[in-house]
Design an enzyme around this catalytic site. Sequence first.
Site, PDB file in Angstrom:
ATOM      1  CG  ASP A 160      -2.068  -0.695   1.237  1.00  0.00           C
ATOM      2  OD1 ASP A 160      -2.115  -1.471   0.043  1.00  0.00           O
ATOM      3  OD2 ASP A 160      -2.598  -1.211   2.044  1.00  0.00           O
ATOM      4  NE  ARG A 295      -2.015  -8.887  -0.189  1.00  0.00           N
ATOM      5  CZ  ARG A 295      -1.600  -8.040   0.414  1.00  0.00           C
ATOM      6  NH1 ARG A 295      -0.341  -7.666   0.497  1.00  0.00           N
ATOM      7  NH2 ARG A 295      -2.313  -7.316   1.463  1.00  0.00           N
ATOM      8  CB  THR A 523      20.761   9.249 -19.348  1.00  0.00           C
ATOM      9  OG1 THR A 523      21.791   8.241 -19.286  1.00  0.00           O
ATOM     10  CG2 THR A 523      21.253   9.998 -17.841  1.00  0.00           C
TER      11      THR A 523
HETATM   12  P1  ATP Z   1      -1.183  -5.388   6.625  1.00  0.00           P
HETATM   13  O1  ATP Z   1      -0.904  -3.938   6.506  1.00  0.00           O
HETATM   14  O2  ATP Z   1      -0.679  -6.338   5.297  1.00  0.00           O
HETATM   15  O3  ATP Z   1      -2.377  -5.763   6.767  1.00  0.00           O
HETATM   16  P2  ATP Z   1      -0.425  -5.760   9.252  1.00  0.00           P
HETATM   17  O4  ATP Z   1       0.957  -5.950  10.071  1.00  0.00           O
HETATM   18  O5  ATP Z   1      -0.884  -4.419   9.446  1.00  0.00           O
HETATM   19  O6  ATP Z   1      -0.041  -6.038   7.704  1.00  0.00           O
HETATM   20  P3  ATP Z   1      -2.215  -7.078  11.031  1.00  0.00           P
HETATM   21  O7  ATP Z   1      -2.959  -8.380  10.808  1.00  0.00           O
HETATM   22  O8  ATP Z   1      -2.580  -5.736  11.518  1.00  0.00           O
HETATM   23  O9  ATP Z   1      -1.280  -6.793   9.609  1.00  0.00           O
HETATM   24  O10 ATP Z   1      -0.901  -7.526  11.911  1.00  0.00           O
HETATM   25  C1  ATP Z   1      -0.144  -8.715  11.718  1.00  0.00           C
HETATM   26  C2  ATP Z   1       0.087  -9.409  12.974  1.00  0.00           C
HETATM   27  O11 ATP Z   1       0.888  -8.715  14.039  1.00  0.00           O
HETATM   28  C3  ATP Z   1      -1.400  -9.965  14.078  1.00  0.00           C
HETATM   29  O12 ATP Z   1      -1.772 -10.839  13.457  1.00  0.00           O
HETATM   30  C4  ATP Z   1      -0.806  -9.917  15.372  1.00  0.00           C
HETATM   31  O13 ATP Z   1      -0.205 -10.935  15.474  1.00  0.00           O
HETATM   32  C5  ATP Z   1       0.201  -8.686  15.381  1.00  0.00           C
HETATM   33  N1  ATP Z   1      -0.500  -7.565  15.901  1.00  0.00           N
HETATM   34  C6  ATP Z   1      -1.032  -6.673  15.540  1.00  0.00           C
HETATM   35  N2  ATP Z   1      -1.124  -5.540  16.188  1.00  0.00           N
HETATM   36  C7  ATP Z   1      -0.700  -5.962  17.436  1.00  0.00           C
HETATM   37  C8  ATP Z   1      -0.811  -5.383  18.575  1.00  0.00           C
HETATM   38  N3  ATP Z   1      -1.698  -4.254  18.801  1.00  0.00           N
HETATM   39  N4  ATP Z   1      -0.358  -6.085  19.681  1.00  0.00           N
HETATM   40  C9  ATP Z   1       0.133  -7.126  19.475  1.00  0.00           C
HETATM   41  N5  ATP Z   1       0.503  -7.703  18.347  1.00  0.00           N
HETATM   42  C10 ATP Z   1      -0.167  -7.220  17.070  1.00  0.00           C
END
Ligand code: ATP
Length: 742
Positions: A160, A295, A523
């Site tokens: 993104d 992706r 270039t």
């Molecule tokens: P994308 O932008 O592709 O969705 P992302 O990293 O934002 O990627 P999320 O699903 O929000 O995707 O987060 C991925 C993983 O990170 C979650 O499944 C969880 O394991 C961990 N995670 C996200 N937020 C938290 C939080 N606040 N505390 C602890 N772990 C978290």
Amino acid sequence: MTDTAAASPARLAVLTSGGDAQGMNAAVRGVARTAMSRGAEVFAVYEGYQGLVDGGDAIRRFAWGDAGNILGRGGTSIGTFRSKEFRTRQGRLKAAKNLVERGIDRLVVIGGDGSLTGLDAFRAEWPGLMDELADAGLISPEMAAAHPALMIAGLVGSIDNDLVGTDTTIGADSALHRIVDAIDAITATAASHQRCFVIEVMGRHCGYLALMSAIAGGADYVLIPELPPADGWEEQMCAELRRGRAAGRRESIVVVAEGAQDRTGEPITSEYVRATISRINGEDARLTNLGHVQRGGKPSAYDRWASTWLGYSAALEALTAGPATEGVVLGIRGSEIVRLPLAEAVARTRRVPELIAAGDYDAAMGLRNEDFTDMARIFTELTHPNRVTTKEDSPRVAILHAGGLAPGMNTAARAAVRLGIARGHTMLGVRNGFTGLLRGAVDELGWEDVEGWTGVGGAELGLRRDVPGVEQFYAISRALEDHRVDALMVIGGWNAYQAAHLMQGEADRYPAFRIPIVCVPATIDNNLPGSDETIGADSALNEIVDDIDRIKQSAAATTRCFVVETMGRHCGYLALMGGLAGGAERIYLDEDGIGLDQLNQDVRWLRDSFGRGRRLFLAVRSERASESYTTDFLGRLFEGESHGLYDVRTNIIGHVQQGGEPSPADRLLATRMAAAALDVLARELGADEPTARYLGLRGGRIEDHPLAHMTEYVNSVKRRPRTQWWMELRPVVAAVGREPSS
Ligand code: ATP
């Protein structure tokens, strides 16, 4: 599992989390190999945070060879996951136990904002988790005391491109490649049938992919979350599509971000857009949702070299951080790696959707970088066909190409013509460079004359390498006067700059040269002053990487050393970046020179490593790296010294580097540069004594400089800038290219 003594090598783990993105593999390889090159022991955590929680075989020692053959693959080879358990303290307690039991207290995470939030929370909680584990008798107090802190670094893997404070995130450039390829393909069929297509692209809260692909793909209309259209947009959109057709377009393309919405916050679905066009314009509009294709596929050249560099930097960050170091996320801004405080960067990134939801679109746009806001403005201007009819006294701006061919020259010319017309200029095209100019080959170009040029390689206006000599200046000045040229835009490379520089030097003698002149850097060599990047270089890198991929594949079932030669003359940009993106072990540049001692060492390296089981070795040599030690010489030397352990093939990549269609990044750069060039010309047209200027991209911003001072910044003999930012990446090549034990 035993505790590790304080003197043991540092132990670092790397994981990928959240949605996958092309380039994650390059980042993992960069992290792992850099850490190994610094003497650390590396572990890969499979399936994201879930692997940390599960432990066992999900946390594995990662060897040098494990990072082999992944650089060019899409997705993430160590898996990703959305772990619910890690969101809980109990889950993180298990994760901490699994890490500390293995002596690991350094962690690099590549993921989206959620993953990075989790990482920061984990770091902040770590001391408390250690206490809890020790109190519960799950680890020894000594073990807890030996690992008082978790040292971390985050990298943003997200197609993104939504991290506030950086230019790009890992995967965004490759996703743009997928989208722009699709738009090009759809445009061909749409044009055949004179049809309208609506294309939905990813981007829930960030319109980057939609906006940039709309510009790079030459689309007519775009809908993004940050810029919801005003009431009555349906009529306005349809009127614009009709105007485009009337002005000569055979097809209409509308790009819709998945998170597009109107000013009341109501989602605008791509199906609604399609149905609206069918209803109002009475045509059979079609819808294509690109979905997960975005992706997929191979990472682009950019996503390979930039992610490798980021991985390298993240490993160093995590290895040098101390218990008191705050958590950081690393990103690229301009031509630099920036370190942003993790919590703050994530908070600012998350602020954007909140602002959009609250209807504060200006503030949301304010958090996007300059490139994004520039492009949003340029797109609006570009897509208003015939907004201004030129008048007799409109400034007459001529465009010409000069120097070697660079993909993106057409994109720049098209943007200059359309934006110039929109700004009230009369736009003139010079055929075949300065040679054409002195013969008077100058025509007026209308909005429709540049239709379809966005994604076309080559130079529709024609170009010549020749720099005009002073003896030709009289004819050139006559041509400028005959065609009443008020300003000149020269799009090209070294020769183009040189010609413009010479013309300016003769302005006293030829009054026709006392006009605003602007040079736009185009270039493949990326060897011009004042610019981190030139139009065409990214396309050439993608071509090099494609070729290297094929060359490597051709060596299946052999043990072979390849010596690949890239273009670039005395500038090593293509060799270094192409080699880094292609996974080269060794890169030869003119900037470093080639010496016999070093070749001796290389021969020993080759023999050693093939002797220990290596199957492939890739060396990339810039075409003028040495007058004596040619590519052929290197090939013969390596073959002659191979002792039958491997064979050698040389490959000169050649002119395919200049051919081919411009990459999305080059199309965007060309469009942005053309707009900036017109800004400069407009400013200089109003000046009492207009000067000749050249443009450059510095730190993500376009600047212009006086051509008169250009020589201070260049090595004229070697035809390259005196300082070249990318030379900083040589240690990256060394870290990821050579196994420490070799
Ligand atoms: P994308 O932008 O592709 O969705 P992302 O990293 O934002 O990627 P999320 O699903 O929000 O995707 O987060 C991925 C993983 O990170 C979650 O499944 C969880 O394991 C961990 N995670 C996200 N937020 C938290 C939080 N606040 N505390 C602890 N772990 C978290």
